[in-house]
Design a protein around this motif. Structure first.
Motif, PDB file in Angstrom:
ATOM      1  N   UNK A 238       0.977  -1.012  -0.060  1.00  0.00           N
ATOM      2  CA  UNK A 238      -0.050   0.022  -0.066  1.00  0.00           C
ATOM      3  C   UNK A 238       0.752   1.309   0.045  1.00  0.00           C
ATOM      4  N   UNK A 239       1.860   1.258   0.832  1.00  0.00           N
ATOM      5  CA  UNK A 239       2.760   2.580   0.969  1.00  0.00           C
ATOM      6  C   UNK A 239       3.679   2.540  -0.202  1.00  0.00           C
ATOM      7  N   UNK A 240       4.073   1.553  -0.977  1.00  0.00           N
ATOM      8  CA  UNK A 240       4.875   1.557  -1.936  1.00  0.00           C
ATOM      9  C   UNK A 240       4.177   2.170  -3.277  1.00  0.00           C
ATOM     10  N   UNK A 241       2.915   1.720  -3.586  1.00  0.00           N
ATOM     11  CA  UNK A 241       1.940   2.416  -4.126  1.00  0.00           C
ATOM     12  C   UNK A 241       1.716   3.845  -4.205  1.00  0.00           C
ATOM     13  N   UNK A 242       1.747   4.178  -2.848  1.00  0.00           N
ATOM     14  CA  UNK A 242       1.566   5.818  -2.738  1.00  0.00           C
ATOM     15  C   UNK A 242       2.736   6.487  -3.146  1.00  0.00           C
ATOM     16  N   UNK A 243       3.836   5.888  -2.595  1.00  0.00           N
ATOM     17  CA  UNK A 243       5.287   6.465  -2.872  1.00  0.00           C
ATOM     18  C   UNK A 243       5.440   6.568  -4.368  1.00  0.00           C
ATOM     19  N   UNK A 244       5.083   5.593  -5.020  1.00  0.00           N
ATOM     20  CA  UNK A 244       5.259   5.406  -6.597  1.00  0.00           C
ATOM     21  C   UNK A 244       4.341   6.623  -7.462  1.00  0.00           C
ATOM     22  N   UNK A 245       3.310   6.699  -6.739  1.00  0.00           N
ATOM     23  CA  UNK A 245       2.466   7.785  -7.279  1.00  0.00           C
ATOM     24  C   UNK A 245       3.046   8.989  -7.309  1.00  0.00           C
ATOM     25  N   UNK A 246       3.860   9.342  -6.195  1.00  0.00           N
ATOM     26  CA  UNK A 246       4.416  10.576  -5.976  1.00  0.00           C
ATOM     27  C   UNK A 246       5.907  10.683  -7.034  1.00  0.00           C
ATOM     28  N   UNK A 247       6.518   9.526  -7.169  1.00  0.00           N
ATOM     29  CA  UNK A 247       7.418   9.454  -8.053  1.00  0.00           C
ATOM     30  C   UNK A 247       7.329   9.374  -9.176  1.00  0.00           C
ATOM     31  N   UNK A 248       6.152   8.991  -9.851  1.00  0.00           N
ATOM     32  CA  UNK A 248       5.799   9.060 -11.333  1.00  0.00           C
ATOM     33  C   UNK A 248       5.682  10.509 -11.788  1.00  0.00           C
ATOM     34  N   UNK A 249       5.245  11.365 -10.770  1.00  0.00           N
ATOM     35  CA  UNK A 249       4.889  12.717 -11.160  1.00  0.00           C
ATOM     36  C   UNK A 249       5.852  13.749 -11.049  1.00  0.00           C
ATOM     37  N   UNK A 250       7.061  13.310  -9.967  1.00  0.00           N
ATOM     38  CA  UNK A 250       7.983  14.551  -9.660  1.00  0.00           C
ATOM     39  C   UNK A 250       9.327  13.726  -9.988  1.00  0.00           C
ATOM     40  N   UNK A 251       9.926  14.495 -11.002  1.00  0.00           N
ATOM     41  CA  UNK A 251      11.261  14.011 -11.489  1.00  0.00           C
ATOM     42  C   UNK A 251      12.389  14.113 -10.350  1.00  0.00           C
ATOM     43  N   UNK A 252      13.468  13.369 -10.854  1.00  0.00           N
ATOM     44  CA  UNK A 252      14.398  13.263  -9.579  1.00  0.00           C
ATOM     45  C   UNK A 252      14.914  14.788  -9.320  1.00  0.00           C
ATOM     46  N   UNK A 253      15.196  15.385 -10.331  1.00  0.00           N
ATOM     47  CA  UNK A 253      15.885  16.871 -10.222  1.00  0.00           C
ATOM     48  C   UNK A 253      14.860  17.658  -9.490  1.00  0.00           C
TER      49      UNK A 253
END
Length: 257
Positions: A238-253
């Motif tokens: 569940x928390x991985x899915x939430x984290x991935x939703x953020x990471x998919x929208x905000x680039x590393x930089x």
């Protein structure tokens, strides 16, 4: 249908910056870990409302439409079926550790919670400590600290509900920008005290229901321990899915200064 899929893809593909209310930390700064502990805790505090532009949902309460926990090998010889679960207390987490290994692409988090309250509808049918039972209806589980009442008077008793997270990331490029995504996770849950209350056991037979609830509470450590890994796997995902939703929208930089 194609148009809907295209818009959904576009929403994920567009890169967003972190909300202005989120703190950024200098990736190469000498105090990156300490800064990140405060930044993550501050961000989590804000998730009593959704932050749609970066894909973050409300986590207090955290809503889980359904969850199934397989029977254990010890006292819990029954499948646990839950639906319409809400978990209260995640926004009050106190983060004590944030380690980001950029070379290994791993993130390690330690967080403490004063109390977590799980409200749900359940459906059980099986045995606990060789006692047969069945029921379906509303229920509550409270992960708490047995010293909490003392902390109302003294400040030196630590919180005892611990979550230890490890996330393994991979880097990929999309639209000319680099992003992370979680490819593996590990969660360890360490509650000090758990209390259960299941209504409508044995179709509402109060005497039998009270006895089984007492068995659950008298043996809560053993009951939870028997299926602990299944809960850790479920909530870790569940928390991985939430984290991935953020990471998919905000680039590393855009994640760091």
């Amino acid at each position: 249908m194609r148009l809907l899929i295209w818009f959904s893809f576009l929403a994920i593909s567009l890169s967003h910056e972190l909300p202005s209310t989120f703190q950024k930390c200098p990736r190469k700064g000498p105090n990156f870990s300490q800064c990140s502990v405060k930044a993550v805790e501050n961000a989590v505090r804000q998730l009593t409302r959704p932050i749609k532009e970066v894909g973050l949902p409300v986590i207090d309460p955290l809503e889980v439409p359904s969850m199934t926990i397989a029977p254990g090998n010890g006292p819990t010889k029954f499948q646990q079926n839950y639906k319409n679960m809400k978990v209260w207390g995640y926004s009050k987490g106190q983060f004590s550790k944030f380690d980001f290994d950029f070379g290994q692409k791993t993130v390690t988090l330690d967080v403490l919670f004063p109390e977590l309250v799980f409200e749900f509808e359940y459906d059980f049918n099986g045995t606990i400590l060789v006692l047969p039972f069945q029921g379906h209806g509303p229920g509550v589980a409270i992960f708490g600290n047995k010293l909490r009442f003392l902390r109302n008077f003294f400040n030196f008793f630590p919180e005892k509900i611990k979550y230890f997270f490890d996330f393994w990331l991979e880097e990929y490029t999309r639209g000319g920008r680099k992003y992370y995504r979680v490819v593996r996770n590990r969660l360890v849950m360490e509650p000090e005290l758990i209390k259960f209350k299941f209504d409508n056991l044995f179709n509402g037979d109060k005497e039998l229901g009270d006895k089984i609830n007492q068995v659950f509470n008298d043996n809560s450590k053993e009951v939870f321990g028997d299926v602990k890994s299944s809960y850790e796997e479920a909530f870790g995902q569940i928390f991985t899915n939430i984290f991935n939703r953020l990471l998919a929208r905000v680039s590393i930089v855009d994640l760091f200064e």
